[in-house]
Motif scaffolding. Structure first.
Motif, PDB file in Angstrom:
ATOM      1  N   SER A 107       0.861  -1.245   0.011  1.00 32.40           N
ATOM      2  CA  SER A 107       0.054   0.128  -0.010  1.00 32.40           C
ATOM      3  C   SER A 107       0.867   1.359  -0.132  1.00 32.40           C
ATOM      4  N   GLU A 108       2.007   1.099   0.545  1.00 26.45           N
ATOM      5  CA  GLU A 108       2.971   2.285   0.748  1.00 26.45           C
ATOM      6  C   GLU A 108       3.423   2.773  -0.574  1.00 26.45           C
ATOM      7  N   ASN A 109       3.722   4.034  -0.727  1.00 27.59           N
ATOM      8  CA  ASN A 109       4.364   4.697  -1.913  1.00 27.59           C
ATOM      9  C   ASN A 109       4.612   6.188  -1.409  1.00 27.59           C
ATOM     10  N   PRO A 110       5.666   6.643  -2.096  1.00 25.80           N
ATOM     11  CA  PRO A 110       5.854   8.057  -1.796  1.00 25.80           C
ATOM     12  C   PRO A 110       5.233   9.144  -2.712  1.00 25.80           C
ATOM     13  N   ASN A 111       4.369   8.640  -3.539  1.00 28.85           N
ATOM     14  CA  ASN A 111       3.360   9.500  -4.354  1.00 28.85           C
ATOM     15  C   ASN A 111       2.369   9.377  -3.320  1.00 28.85           C
ATOM     16  N   PHE A 112       1.615  10.513  -2.845  1.00 30.80           N
ATOM     17  CA  PHE A 112       0.505  10.393  -2.097  1.00 30.80           C
ATOM     18  C   PHE A 112      -0.851  10.094  -2.942  1.00 30.80           C
ATOM     19  N   PHE A 113      -0.886  10.351  -4.180  1.00 32.43           N
ATOM     20  CA  PHE A 113      -2.097  10.097  -4.719  1.00 32.43           C
ATOM     21  C   PHE A 113      -1.824   8.460  -5.307  1.00 32.43           C
ATOM     22  N   ILE A 114      -0.851   7.809  -5.542  1.00 30.68           N
ATOM     23  CA  ILE A 114      -0.765   6.495  -5.923  1.00 30.68           C
ATOM     24  C   ILE A 114      -1.192   5.485  -4.685  1.00 30.68           C
ATOM     25  N   GLN A 115      -0.411   6.079  -3.406  1.00 32.00           N
ATOM     26  CA  GLN A 115      -0.766   5.405  -2.026  1.00 32.00           C
ATOM     27  C   GLN A 115      -2.386   5.577  -1.944  1.00 32.00           C
ATOM     28  N   TYR A 116      -2.809   6.453  -2.108  1.00 38.19           N
ATOM     29  CA  TYR A 116      -4.417   6.737  -1.799  1.00 38.19           C
ATOM     30  C   TYR A 116      -5.103   5.707  -2.800  1.00 38.19           C
ATOM     31  N   LEU A 117      -4.678   5.602  -4.121  1.00 38.06           N
ATOM     32  CA  LEU A 117      -5.431   4.849  -4.835  1.00 38.06           C
ATOM     33  C   LEU A 117      -5.470   3.081  -4.564  1.00 38.06           C
ATOM     34  N   ARG A 118      -4.069   2.990  -3.938  1.00 38.18           N
ATOM     35  CA  ARG A 118      -3.844   1.837  -3.524  1.00 38.18           C
ATOM     36  C   ARG A 118      -4.774   1.425  -2.226  1.00 38.18           C
ATOM     37  N   LYS A 119      -5.056   2.563  -1.469  1.00 35.71           N
ATOM     38  CA  LYS A 119      -5.646   2.363  -0.061  1.00 35.71           C
ATOM     39  C   LYS A 119      -7.229   2.176  -0.390  1.00 35.71           C
ATOM     40  N   VAL A 120      -7.715   2.909  -1.530  1.00 37.50           N
ATOM     41  CA  VAL A 120      -8.879   2.746  -2.139  1.00 37.50           C
ATOM     42  C   VAL A 120      -9.134   1.171  -2.540  1.00 37.50           C
ATOM     43  N   GLY A 121      -8.025   0.418  -3.283  1.00 37.53           N
ATOM     44  CA  GLY A 121      -8.297  -0.595  -3.601  1.00 37.53           C
ATOM     45  C   GLY A 121      -8.331  -1.440  -2.443  1.00 37.53           C
ATOM     46  N   MET A 122      -7.855  -1.336  -1.399  1.00 37.20           N
ATOM     47  CA  MET A 122      -7.597  -2.386  -0.298  1.00 37.20           C
ATOM     48  C   MET A 122      -9.105  -2.090   0.454  1.00 37.20           C
ATOM     49  N   LYS A 123     -10.001  -0.884   0.545  1.00 39.59           N
ATOM     50  CA  LYS A 123     -10.864  -0.980   1.162  1.00 39.59           C
ATOM     51  C   LYS A 123     -12.086  -1.711   0.181  1.00 39.59           C
ATOM     52  N   MET A 124     -11.907  -1.451  -1.407  1.00 36.43           N
ATOM     53  CA  MET A 124     -12.953  -1.787  -2.235  1.00 36.43           C
ATOM     54  C   MET A 124     -12.776  -3.485  -2.475  1.00 36.43           C
ATOM     55  N   TYR A 125     -11.612  -3.992  -2.324  1.00 36.19           N
ATOM     56  CA  TYR A 125     -11.483  -5.452  -2.784  1.00 36.19           C
ATOM     57  C   TYR A 125     -10.895  -6.167  -1.799  1.00 36.19           C
ATOM     58  N   GLY A 126     -10.038  -5.580  -0.718  1.00 29.22           N
ATOM     59  CA  GLY A 126      -9.379  -6.320   0.319  1.00 29.22           C
ATOM     60  C   GLY A 126      -8.080  -6.612   0.194  1.00 29.22           C
ATOM     61  N   THR A 127      -7.599  -5.919  -1.077  1.00 28.03           N
ATOM     62  CA  THR A 127      -6.027  -5.967  -1.379  1.00 28.03           C
ATOM     63  C   THR A 127      -5.750  -4.589  -2.268  1.00 28.03           C
ATOM     64  N   PRO A 128      -4.791  -4.110  -2.044  1.00 26.46           N
ATOM     65  CA  PRO A 128      -4.077  -3.030  -2.750  1.00 26.46           C
ATOM     66  C   PRO A 128      -3.642  -3.333  -4.062  1.00 26.46           C
ATOM     67  N   ILE A 129      -3.501  -4.641  -4.412  1.00 28.23           N
ATOM     68  CA  ILE A 129      -2.870  -4.772  -5.617  1.00 28.23           C
ATOM     69  C   ILE A 129      -4.019  -5.733  -6.723  1.00 28.23           C
ATOM     70  N   THR A 130      -4.211  -4.834  -7.636  1.00 23.22           N
ATOM     71  CA  THR A 130      -4.995  -4.944  -8.897  1.00 23.22           C
ATOM     72  C   THR A 130      -4.360  -5.082 -10.116  1.00 23.22           C
ATOM     73  N   ILE A 131      -4.476  -5.985 -11.027  1.00 19.15           N
ATOM     74  CA  ILE A 131      -3.801  -5.912 -12.164  1.00 19.15           C
ATOM     75  C   ILE A 131      -4.823  -6.088 -13.512  1.00 19.15           C
ATOM     76  N   SER A 132      -4.704  -5.411 -14.512  1.00 21.77           N
ATOM     77  CA  SER A 132      -5.665  -5.502 -15.380  1.00 21.77           C
ATOM     78  C   SER A 132      -4.734  -5.679 -16.496  1.00 21.77           C
ATOM     79  N   SER A 133      -5.367  -6.310 -17.647  1.00 22.63           N
ATOM     80  CA  SER A 133      -4.819  -6.386 -18.998  1.00 22.63           C
ATOM     81  C   SER A 133      -5.309  -5.310 -19.927  1.00 22.63           C
TER      82      SER A 133
END
Length: 184
Positions: free
Chosen positions: A124-150
């Motif tokens: 979830s951690e990232n020096p870029n505040f916006f990217i860190q925010y997106l990862r935390k949103v992913g954590m709340k929505m999906y239960g993981t900060p890591i999502t990969i799309s094709s």
């Protein structure tokens, strides 16, 4: 273990860029002319337009960087998954950290591969505040900060899921469990 590189798809990125430009123009129209929509709430119409400008505008601003990126979008090697497929690319996701993966359908045309790890706060951690925010949103929505799309890769979602599942099953680490497909 053979290293697999999946390149970024310039065609998919260009189509994403052009589609997002179109939606920004439509969103601007909503903001400037909300009264053109019969029976529509003017405030709500403008709000939808502003949200559209923000969302699709962000895509318009970030896609060109990926268009000129020479690095592969995704690499699978003996250490893990190296993700450079999106703005919030995760760098290396270690095989030993991965507990399971699960595909989900977000929209009619968008699927995500959720990657559940034993230590989500690390990813979830990232020096870029916006990217860190997106990862935390992913954590709340999906239960993981890591999502990969094709969506930006030169492969389809089924191929992406199959490659990652195959590699995950070959790992001999304590955290490796069967993929989501085998659990259900």
């Amino acid at each position: 273990m053979k290293r697999i590189e999946i390149q970024l798809s310039k065609t998919k990125l260009i189509l994403t860029f052009l589609g997002s430009c179109l939606f920004v123009v439509l969103a601007i129209f909503l903001v400037k002319n909300p009264e053109n929509f019969r029976n529509a709430n003017v405030v709500m119409t403008r709000l939808v337009g502003i949200l559209g400008i923000c969302f699709f505008g962000l895509i318009v601003l970030t896609v060109p960087r990926k268009l000129f990126d020479k690095k592969p979008g995704l690499i699978l090697d003996e250490n893990g998954i190296i993700d450079n497929s999106s703005m919030k690319g995760f760098g290396t996701i270690l095989w030993k950290d991965i507990i399971s993966i699960r595909p989900i359908k977000v929209t009619r045309t968008t699927n995500l591969l959720l990657i559940f790890v034993s230590n989500p706060e690390k990813y979830s951690e990232n020096p870029n505040f916006f990217i860190q925010y997106l990862r935390k949103v992913g954590m709340k929505m999906y239960g993981t900060p890591i999502t990969i799309s094709s969506n930006a890769l030169k492969c389809n979602f089924t191929e992406l899921e199959g490659l990652i599942n195959e590699r995950l099953e070959k790992q001999e680490t304590p955290n490796s469990y069967p993929s989501w497909h085998e659990q259900n």
